[in-house]
Design a protein around this motif. Structure first.
Motif, PDB file in Angstrom:
ATOM      1  N   TYR B 140      12.847 -23.501  10.887  1.00 30.26           N
ATOM      2  CA  TYR B 140      11.492 -22.939  10.490  1.00 30.26           C
ATOM      3  C   TYR B 140      10.438 -23.779  10.838  1.00 30.26           C
ATOM      4  N   HIS B 241      -1.389 -20.965  12.812  1.00 33.49           N
ATOM      5  CA  HIS B 241       0.135 -20.853  13.140  1.00 33.49           C
ATOM      6  C   HIS B 241       1.033 -21.902  12.813  1.00 33.49           C
ATOM      7  N   ARG B 268      -5.256 -18.483   0.246  1.00 31.35           N
ATOM      8  CA  ARG B 268      -6.380 -18.289   1.205  1.00 31.35           C
ATOM      9  C   ARG B 268      -5.905 -19.050   2.689  1.00 31.35           C
ATOM     10  N   MET B 270      -3.221 -20.161   3.672  1.00 28.86           N
ATOM     11  CA  MET B 270      -2.000 -19.651   4.284  1.00 28.86           C
ATOM     12  C   MET B 270      -2.248 -18.445   5.222  1.00 28.86           C
ATOM     13  N   LEU B 271      -3.285 -17.551   4.638  1.00 24.34           N
ATOM     14  CA  LEU B 271      -3.592 -16.436   5.369  1.00 24.34           C
ATOM     15  C   LEU B 271      -4.569 -16.562   6.331  1.00 24.34           C
ATOM     16  N   VAL B 272      -5.717 -17.328   6.126  1.00 24.24           N
ATOM     17  CA  VAL B 272      -6.687 -17.491   7.062  1.00 24.24           C
ATOM     18  C   VAL B 272      -6.148 -18.329   8.381  1.00 24.24           C
ATOM     19  N   ARG B 274      -2.827 -18.219   9.132  1.00 27.91           N
ATOM     20  CA  ARG B 274      -1.341 -17.728   9.487  1.00 27.91           C
ATOM     21  C   ARG B 274      -0.271 -18.718   9.456  1.00 27.91           C
ATOM     22  N   LEU B 275      -0.313 -19.288   8.499  1.00 27.09           N
ATOM     23  CA  LEU B 275       0.789 -20.042   8.192  1.00 27.09           C
ATOM     24  C   LEU B 275       2.026 -19.386   7.933  1.00 27.09           C
ATOM     25  N   GLN B 276       3.114 -20.163   8.062  1.00 28.48           N
ATOM     26  CA  GLN B 276       4.393 -19.894   7.332  1.00 28.48           C
ATOM     27  C   GLN B 276       5.054 -20.835   6.648  1.00 28.48           C
ATOM     28  N   LEU B 277       5.411 -20.349   5.399  1.00 29.64           N
ATOM     29  CA  LEU B 277       6.233 -21.488   4.335  1.00 29.64           C
ATOM     30  C   LEU B 277       7.472 -20.681   4.203  1.00 29.64           C
ATOM     31  N   THR B 278       8.576 -21.354   4.511  1.00 25.35           N
ATOM     32  CA  THR B 278       9.914 -21.190   4.152  1.00 25.35           C
ATOM     33  C   THR B 278      10.559 -21.989   3.356  1.00 25.35           C
TER      34      THR B 278
END
Lengths: 338, 338
Positions: B140, B241, B268, B270-272, B274-278
């Motif tokens: 991840y 990213h 916001r 996370m979107l702006v 383009r992050l990834q949280l797992t």
């Protein structure tokens, strides 16, 4: 007499939901293409929620529109004059024309359209919204047959495509939409298995109870278009190893609810259920656009994928139409005919 | 006279941070192994933050401990009696003994230990914490040379391993830890490139300024062990990213801050960007444990990966040691010698 063009400019930055006074209508002499450029007469303009973000002066994934600058946007039009190889007068093209009757664009930023698909589809089902749905579902949603998908703003151009692609992948699909008419649309036109009317529920708890009934096996993909109480309602229903492609949070565009901090509970759900949340901005993914067109265009031509368009008349209606769209006033993909 | 065993049971469910009265010490006759089972005398017990979750009666990724039940946990011990093939008296093994001097376990739930690694390492650097770091970072986090990683609780058994593995992958590594002593440890023992003492900053803004200095090119991987003000401080520093493996939120185990809703701002970002949280729960990933041991054991034997252990003496000290660990009182992997 010099020919004129019309454009809609950003008059000031909105505070919360935009109002008509945030926009102004300007005229200017018709621009001429330089070498390598093309002059386009816009026929159709796309209105999309992301444009709200461009009106803010905050660091974001794309530059803001300057005060006095033309509102950004994708259009479809006819070539009026070309100084670029490969484009001739009369060709139908699409590109970032902005909210304007005419635009001069470099040839590399224009794409010629198939004559046998409707021009407006290049703005919706075969344009950015359709491509957004296809990309996010494939890369970050990872549909599995027999699992359940929930999508908000489900009759919108992204939501309706997400639902149909998930259904084609064998998923149970649940639409969340505002009002009985949109719920009927979701079911009858877009083939969702179940619908939930978010206007029938004031709080997250009521919405959650309705969703739990519509998704009796829990939720494996929650396509996040909305935020707000829908996100709050869905999180406890998420199944282990669920995926949340994050595409927008339209419920929060106009401001936030005055509630206690929901972040700790959100993070706990993410952890305990091993969920994955991924922010999606379609501009990162253009490389895959030809593959999308190749895969989805035949399905649209064959009528396997339905789409709806709301077409407003006249560039001057764009601001009010945009505001109405942000408030859920549209049924399908919002387009302005110029 | 029947031989006795001692165990620590859950006396009642804690409200916020656990207190000693939430635990009780019980004795019972020594159990005997049935066919296929092994009786183990526990030598070392692992204490880990996830145990706090098991004390709650909420739906989680693993069953809660019942009131009166033995606190769950991994131990290392010697086989006292075996009715299972492959295990003989005197073998050193590890398994879920719980907080108990002895345990009877099915042979399939025990693993024999290499004679040439220290027994306690099976609970830390070559056990669950090390495996958690290795798995989450690889799957991840996806380290890239030249990028920057930030990890909280950086001298803990997970954080220190995350930092060292990221460093081996060519990343710049930033440790967040509480106090000058832990920061020195992070730098000198675990080789972090920079350290930030969270105790030196009362609010997220101050912490963010210190982090911005330690991570001048922004943050590409934020390994989330902590939550709270550290998460708030890091989010604006995340690069496009970026990846956020979510392993725990220890700052919120004892209760939440009374602040306005941080979820909209979080979503916001996370979107702006383009992050990834797992969300990562290591129990999903045991299939890869042999691969982990194969890859990491030689590095530990060669001294390429450092680890620290805090060893408390006596099963009766486990409750207080656990509480102290949740409050950051330990330096390294917390173990109890029985």
């Amino acid at each position: 007499m010099t020919e004129q063009m019309t454009r809609i400019a950003l008059a000031r930055r909105p505070d919360g939901m935009p109002v008509p006074e945030d926009f102004s209508r300007e005229t200017a002499p018709l621009p001429r293409p330089a070498e390598g450029e093309v002059l386009v007469a816009t026929e159709y303009l796309s209105l999309d929620p992301y444009m709200r973000g461009r009106m803010q002066d905050v660091k974001s994934y794309a530059p803001s529109v300057d005060i006095g600058g033309t509102m950004t946007g994708q259009g479809v039009g006819r070539v009026l004059a070309s100084k670029a190889e490969g484009f001739a007068k009369g060709d139908r093209v699409t590109g970032m024309t902005g909210w304007a009757s005419h635009a001069v664009l470099p040839a590399g930023e224009l794409r010629k359209l198939d004559a046998d698909v409707s021009p407006t589809s290049a703005l919706g089902v075969l344009g950015m919204p359709g491509f957004t749905a296809w990309t996010g579902l494939k890369k970050y949603g990872r549909p599995e047959a027999g699992q359940t998908l929930v999508v908000g703003a489900a009759t919108g151009p992204v939501g309706s495509m997400v639902g149909q692609l998930a259904k084609l992948a064998g998923m149970r699909t649940v639409a969340v939409a505002g009002g009985a008419e949109k719920c009927a649309l979701a079911r009858d036109t877009f083939g969702f298995d179940a619908t939930v009317d978010h206007r029938a529920h004031d709080d997250a708890e009521g919405l959650r109870a309705a969703l739990a009934e519509a998704a009796p096996d829990g939720v494996d993909i929650y396509w996040e278009n909305v935020g707000g109480k829908l996100l709050e309602a869905v999180m406890p229903l998420m199944n282990t190893h669920g995926r949340i492609p994050l595409c927008g949070t339209i419920a929060w565009y106009g401001g936030f609810e005055d509630v206690a901090d929901r972040l700790p509970g959100f993070m706990r759900s993410m952890l305990v259920k091993r969920l994955q949340l991924t922010g999606l901005i379609i501009f990162d993914h253009w490389d895959a656009f030809p593959q999308f067109l190749e895969e989805v265009t035949p399905k649209v031509k064959a009528g396997e994928i339905a789409f709806l368009e709301d077409i407003a008349e006249g560039l001057e209606t764009a601001p009010q139409t945009f505001i109405s769209m942000l408030q859920g006033g549209n049924r399908g993909k919002q387009i302005v005919k110029i």
